[in-house]
Design an enzyme around this catalytic site. Structure first.
Site, mmCIF file in Angstrom:
data_model
loop_
_atom_site.group_PDB
_atom_site.id
_atom_site.type_symbol
_atom_site.label_atom_id
_atom_site.label_comp_id
_atom_site.label_asym_id
_atom_site.label_seq_id
_atom_site.Cartn_x
_atom_site.Cartn_y
_atom_site.Cartn_z
ATOM 1 N N ARG A 100 92.932 -17.604 30.849
ATOM 2 C CA ARG A 100 92.364 -19.012 31.259
ATOM 3 C C ARG A 100 92.953 -19.384 32.610
ATOM 4 O O ARG A 100 94.253 -19.120 32.728
ATOM 5 C CB ARG A 100 92.911 -20.067 29.896
ATOM 6 C CG ARG A 100 91.988 -20.139 28.971
ATOM 7 C CD ARG A 100 92.427 -21.086 27.808
ATOM 8 N NE ARG A 100 92.712 -20.746 26.666
ATOM 9 C CZ ARG A 100 93.569 -21.142 25.554
ATOM 10 N NH1 ARG A 100 94.615 -21.992 25.778
ATOM 11 N NH2 ARG A 100 93.774 -20.453 24.571
ATOM 12 N N HIS A 137 99.968 -26.659 21.059
ATOM 13 C CA HIS A 137 101.325 -25.993 20.735
ATOM 14 C C HIS A 137 102.485 -26.838 20.176
ATOM 15 O O HIS A 137 103.606 -26.493 20.613
ATOM 16 C CB HIS A 137 101.756 -25.228 21.985
ATOM 17 C CG HIS A 137 100.920 -24.007 22.500
ATOM 18 N ND1 HIS A 137 100.927 -23.610 23.990
ATOM 19 C CD2 HIS A 137 100.312 -23.257 21.838
ATOM 20 C CE1 HIS A 137 99.901 -22.522 23.831
ATOM 21 N NE2 HIS A 137 99.915 -22.383 22.479
ATOM 22 N N GLU A 167 106.537 -21.115 14.334
ATOM 23 C CA GLU A 167 105.707 -22.051 14.048
ATOM 24 C C GLU A 167 105.078 -22.098 12.502
ATOM 25 O O GLU A 167 105.140 -23.222 11.975
ATOM 26 C CB GLU A 167 104.149 -21.801 14.830
ATOM 27 C CG GLU A 167 104.299 -22.173 16.194
ATOM 28 C CD GLU A 167 103.155 -21.639 17.225
ATOM 29 O OE1 GLU A 167 103.035 -20.681 17.751
ATOM 30 O OE2 GLU A 167 102.231 -22.660 17.186
ATOM 31 N N ASN A 181 96.359 -20.301 8.815
ATOM 32 C CA ASN A 181 95.922 -20.425 10.050
ATOM 33 C C ASN A 181 94.665 -19.720 9.945
ATOM 34 O O ASN A 181 94.432 -18.575 10.220
ATOM 35 C CB ASN A 181 96.795 -19.887 10.929
ATOM 36 C CG ASN A 181 96.460 -19.988 12.381
ATOM 37 O OD1 ASN A 181 95.228 -20.535 12.657
ATOM 38 N ND2 ASN A 181 97.172 -19.753 13.418
ATOM 39 N N ARG A 223 97.297 -24.931 9.551
ATOM 40 C CA ARG A 223 97.448 -25.520 10.948
ATOM 41 C C ARG A 223 96.020 -26.036 11.363
ATOM 42 O O ARG A 223 95.132 -25.349 11.217
ATOM 43 C CB ARG A 223 97.698 -24.046 11.663
ATOM 44 C CG ARG A 223 97.556 -24.428 13.019
ATOM 45 C CD ARG A 223 97.520 -23.298 13.954
ATOM 46 N NE ARG A 223 97.639 -23.503 15.368
ATOM 47 C CZ ARG A 223 97.038 -22.985 16.608
ATOM 48 N NH1 ARG A 223 96.420 -21.747 16.170
ATOM 49 N NH2 ARG A 223 97.046 -23.125 17.784
#
Ligand code: ADP
Ligand code: ADP
Lengths: 395, 395
Positions: free
Chosen positions: B241, B180, B382, B9, B91
């Protein structure tokens, strides 16, 4: 004997009026003056039993517009003297966090409406112009401001606050205000009557679907959530407004498409919604096109339906227990197909439409007998609601 | 015999890696290299049975970072030769409307990832740097791109299209992509296993609540709606956020507060959410503050809860019939209080938590026995999902 209220809705270049008999709820007269300040204005005055007056002429300002309408009442009737006028009601769009109900207008109230103009730059200044001209025209009567936002001031902070910097929000008065409050209030109250239950025991979802569209969750007569936000741009898909959209889209359009903030504002407020998706912002045309199998109209209806279903689901969650759903306004009252797509697939949540009732007309229940949550069409009447609030305050 | 996948990643200044045993699902080694390109980088390598290596040193670029990590495998183990490496999984954040599943990387795929950079300007270029360096470092192995967006490409147009001008949307590739996806896919699949039912018969809602947070409605193993949008800014309240907000707020901030588009972007992406509401973006601190009765933390939790309840309600409507809800990621797995506020008052919709189970730890059911909709905590993984998708493609 009639008791009446003169109801005024002033836009920046338009003036809508209605003389309402508060007891019967009937309109005694009404009219619309458009393109005020332009060289070719248009003015219409109508009342039961008189021939509708339509004039194309220059109307220089709001004061002039009031002069014109007084003349029509004088010449064509009905007589304002005979109408037993209780007062004048003014629709004001933005009442901010201050006005949670209708209020008698004085200099201080006018000042506060002006102070709220940054939150509704297109509407409050125009509403105020209407108020000033009307006070000059009807000096002997009480004038009352009825706010689009007032009904929503009961929405709790968890629902009306945005998850942004708390100081920025406080400084610039950023929060959800919601709009169409007068309509949501009228319809939710009428719905409780129709269910034959006390208002404070009824939980309902009101779907006001007009050119502007908003949904409200009402618990016991009080708004607890609504789909419009700080501005009328948020929420459902509308005639020309996008409703909800990832705010990141705005940053993307600015950077990648080179659009200015004003251009994006115009895009989302004036060239989106049904208009942006199909080329027409009028639901009748969209429905016709969909019936004719035009792909983009069919897809637009699916987008409208998806957004509505999600909103209904969200409000079922917020209410915990929901008694009824009401459709109102131009689309909500008249478009059976939209009501159908709005509630399609919600049988598992206790919402079942009756297709025949849905296809009917007028105020009526449209859910099937077995539906745990009743569904109704309830025609809205914002003028009557304003008139009643004026009468309650000054009558 | 182990079969393993090396999972990468890559951020613009960071590189996270994990060597995953695809059959057991265990991590054989992992590490994180941060502040790449700065004078004081930090690099960590860890594996079961070895002492964790931490070095503070300058790491000039991604290629250099790969050099460092190879050295650690050489010096401290485990042996990469003994790990029976099947391939390398990357990813990639944005796969656009093109990639609906994992794909073997070649020059053409790299080009397409680059073409998608305008849609993920912070992420895709960094992911691509990781891919280039990794292909140079592991030349003999197949490299596979696994996209955050791929799982959501099954979302129908009614849900992925915004109600904006259709040509503008097409030209600038504006639509909901969602993110996601790897986590939502992993968790929804695991949930079906836990329910003991075939994946294609299970309807579920996955709440991935980490620093970034998103919800997904999954029908029979396919995503049909998700809360993030074209960008990861939309939807739920996150660490920093805002999630959903009236787009009109952006126009207001620009005009009234004089903020530039970039400043508003930063405000909504970096200074909002928990951070903006409370001063900290870390849910642990917010919960502690709320326990201590600090008003703004209590209110922030209410806002978080309200947004989650609305989303769950919306997805109940979209799914029509829902079997289970799963919580995952840092907050979803660990914060019982957040799970509680997320589902508070939803008993009428068939969702009842068991407080004792909710207070427990690990993968488990947390709904009460009578709950029509089961609720579970399902730890996400993940890296394992990426490893499995690589193995499926090249194994
Ligand atoms: N018979 C009808 N069938 C479908 N839509 C209708 C019908 N009559 C009116 N509408 C729609 O109602 C909308 C206008 O609603 P209205 O409540 O008058 O709007 P507003 O007051 O917000 O301007 C338009 O989209 C119009 O096409
Ligand atoms: N025990 C805990 N209780 C509450 N929140 C926790 C706990 N552990 C981690 N978190 C929260 O999880 C969030 C990080 O989640 P994570 O899934 O690691 O995020 P991401 O992968 O998106 O960076 C932080 O807000 C952190 O406070």
């Amino acid at each position: 004997m009639t008791r009446s209220v003169f109801v005024i809705n002033a836009g920046s270049s338009s003036l809508k009026y209605q003389l309402v008999d508060v007891d019967s709820g009937r309109a005694l007269a009404g009219g619309l003056i458009e393109r005020i300040g332009e060289t070719t204005g248009e003015a219409k005055h109508e009342a039961p039993g008189i021939e509708t007056v339509v004039e194309r002429r220059m109307i220089s300002d709001h004061e002039h517009a009031f002069g014109w309408l007084l003349q029509q009442f004088d010449r064509h009737g009905p007589s304002l003297d005979g109408a037993q006028l209780l007062g004048v009601g003014h629709r004001v769009v933005q009442g901010g966090a201050r006005f949670d109900r209708a209020v008698r207008i004085d200099e201080d109230v006018q000042q506060q409406i002006e102070d709220l103009a940054p939150l509704a730059p297109l509407h409050n200044p125009a509403n105020l112009q209407g108020i000033r001209s009307a006070r000059a025209t009807f000096p002997g009567y009480p004038h009352v401001a009825v706010f689009d936002t007032a009904f929503h001031l009961t929405i709790p902070p968890a629902a009306h606050r945005y998850a942004i910097d708390a100081r920025v929000a406080a400084e610039h008065r950023i929060r959800k205000y919601g709009f169409h409050g007068t309509s949501h209030q009228f319809v939710s109250r009428r719905l409780a009557e129709l269910l034959g239950r006390p208002l404070d025991e009824v939980n309902s979802i009101v779907l006001h679907l007009g050119n502007g569209a908003s949904a409200t969750a009402v618990r016991g007569g009080r708004s607890i959530e609504t789909s419009m936000g700080m501005t009328p741009l948020a929420g459902l898909v509308m005639g020309s407004r996008s409703g909800d959209i990832d705010p990141g889209v705005i940053f993307h359009l600015h950077r990648m498409a080179g659009l200015s903030v004003d251009e994006i504002d115009t895009l989302l407020n004036k060239r989106s919604g049904l208009l942006g998706l199909t080329g027409t912002g009028d639901m009748r045309d969209v429905l016709q096109a969909a019936d004719a199998g035009i792909e983009r109209a069919v897809e637009a209806l699916e987008i409208v339906g998806h957004r509505l279903r999600g909103t209904v689901g969200a409000y079922l969650a917020h209410l915990g227990r929901t008694d009824a759903i009401a459709f109102t306004a131009g689309i909500g009252e008249n478009a059976a197909r939209v009501r159908e797509v709005a509630l399609a697939g919600l049988e598992g949540l206790g919402i079942v439409l009756d297709p025949e009732r849905n296809a009917g007309r007028g105020e009526r229940r449209i859910s099937a007998d077995g539906s745990a949550i009743e569904v109704w069409v309830v025609p809205t009447n914002e003028e009557l609601e304003i008139a009643r609030q004026v009468a309650d305050l000054v009558g």
